[in-house]
Design a protein around this motif. Structure first.
Motif, short mmCIF file in Angstrom:
data_model
loop_
_atom_site.label_atom_id
_atom_site.label_comp_id
_atom_site.label_asym_id
_atom_site.label_seq_id
_atom_site.Cartn_x
_atom_site.Cartn_y
_atom_site.Cartn_z
N ASN A 84 -0.93 4.27 14.92
CA ASN A 84 -1.89 2.92 14.54
C ASN A 84 -1.08 1.88 15.06
N VAL A 85 -1.92 0.61 15.34
CA VAL A 85 -1.18 -0.62 16.11
C VAL A 85 -1.61 -1.82 14.99
N ARG A 86 -0.31 -2.33 14.43
CA ARG A 86 -0.77 -3.21 13.47
C ARG A 86 -0.20 -4.57 14.30
N LEU A 87 -1.29 -5.78 14.10
CA LEU A 87 -1.03 -7.15 14.60
C LEU A 87 -0.76 -7.95 13.51
N SER A 88 0.34 -8.59 13.64
CA SER A 88 0.67 -9.44 12.11
C SER A 88 1.16 -10.54 12.81
N THR A 89 0.77 -11.79 11.88
CA THR A 89 1.24 -13.44 12.10
C THR A 89 2.37 -13.53 10.93
N TYR A 90 3.32 -14.31 11.25
CA TYR A 90 4.30 -14.70 10.45
C TYR A 90 4.50 -16.27 10.62
N THR A 91 4.64 -17.02 9.47
CA THR A 91 4.96 -18.46 9.60
C THR A 91 6.35 -18.70 9.22
N MET A 92 6.81 -19.75 9.59
CA MET A 92 8.34 -20.18 9.40
C MET A 92 8.23 -20.91 7.95
N ASP A 93 9.07 -20.27 6.94
CA ASP A 93 9.06 -21.00 5.46
C ASP A 93 10.54 -21.27 5.21
N ARG A 94 11.02 -22.05 5.11
CA ARG A 94 12.48 -22.37 4.60
C ARG A 94 13.34 -21.75 5.50
N GLY A 95 13.42 -21.56 6.80
CA GLY A 95 13.88 -20.89 7.60
C GLY A 95 14.01 -19.45 7.95
N HIS A 96 12.92 -18.94 7.16
CA HIS A 96 12.71 -17.47 7.18
C HIS A 96 11.27 -17.19 7.71
N TRP A 97 11.12 -16.24 8.41
CA TRP A 97 9.80 -15.64 8.99
C TRP A 97 8.91 -15.00 7.65
N LYS A 98 7.68 -15.53 7.37
CA LYS A 98 7.15 -14.90 6.09
C LYS A 98 5.81 -14.28 6.60
N LEU A 99 5.34 -13.24 6.22
CA LEU A 99 4.26 -12.59 6.68
C LEU A 99 3.21 -13.46 6.43
N GLN A 100 2.17 -13.68 7.21
CA GLN A 100 0.86 -14.28 7.03
C GLN A 100 -0.18 -13.51 6.61
N ASP A 101 -0.57 -12.60 7.98
CA ASP A 101 -1.76 -11.92 7.80
C ASP A 101 -1.53 -10.79 8.74
N THR A 102 -2.11 -9.65 8.47
CA THR A 102 -2.24 -8.27 9.31
C THR A 102 -3.37 -7.81 9.64
N GLU A 103 -3.58 -7.35 10.86
CA GLU A 103 -4.95 -6.74 11.37
C GLU A 103 -4.74 -5.51 12.14
N GLN A 104 -5.25 -4.35 11.97
CA GLN A 104 -5.21 -3.21 12.72
C GLN A 104 -5.99 -3.31 13.94
N VAL A 105 -5.45 -3.02 15.29
CA VAL A 105 -5.81 -2.78 16.40
C VAL A 105 -6.52 -1.51 16.82
#
Length: 163
Positions: A84-105
């Motif tokens: 499977n292929v997972r597309l994920s977005t991360y946002t910067m939160d207090r100096g660390h990347w935090k998972l925002q959302d994930t969608e299957q490709v």
């Protein structure tokens, strides 16, 4: 009937991977079969189902200082050759990347593990920083088949949406 269909699908996957390896020639067979394997036949050998899927990051793009987009190949726990292929977005939160959302490709278990994790797996991966952030993904199906159609996504209000 269902077991017959699964068996036929697995045979077709194995045949496509083997055909891709033969068509690509000896120089690229290493990218199609697992490291240390004796040949294309090794790729089709049955192994016990995995409980924790193997993953590989295949592409990453960072937009500005606060948004990261990542493509991850996730090996199927049901079929050694599928992924499977997972597309994920991360946002910067207090100096660390935090998972925002994930969608299957694409559809579940619709990709081949070895081409996805080998050389040239990503045919196109483009991101845009202007809202709505557009994402295009095009991946290698097999060396002999070529690239998939383009999968299009957008990030809207922090969520990944198709289109």
């Amino acid at each position: 009937m269902k077991n017959t269909e699964k068996s036929g699908t697995r045979r077709l996957r194995r045949a496509l991977v083997a055909a891709g390896a033969l068509a690509a020639g000896a120089a690229t067979v290493v990218g199609v079969v697992p490291a240390g394997a004796a040949g294309a036949a090794e790729a089709g050998r049955h192994h016990p189902p995995r409980t924790t899927p193997e993953t590989r990051t295949i592409a990453t793009s960072t937009l500005g200082d606060d948004l990261r987009v990542t493509l991850t190949a996730v090996r199927s726990t049901q079929d050694d050759l599928a992924a499977n292929v997972r597309l994920s977005t991360y946002t910067m939160d207090r100096g660390h990347w935090k998972l925002q959302d994930t969608e299957q490709v694409g559809k579940k278990d619709s990709w081949f593990w070895f081409p996805l994790t080998g050389s040239g797996a990503v045919c196109e991966f483009s991101t845009a920083s202007r809202a709505p952030q557009r994402i295009k993904v095009q991946l290698l199906i097999t060396p002999s088949i070529g690239c998939s159609p383009v999968h299009r996504f957008q990030v809207r209000d922090g969520r990944i949406v198709t289109g």
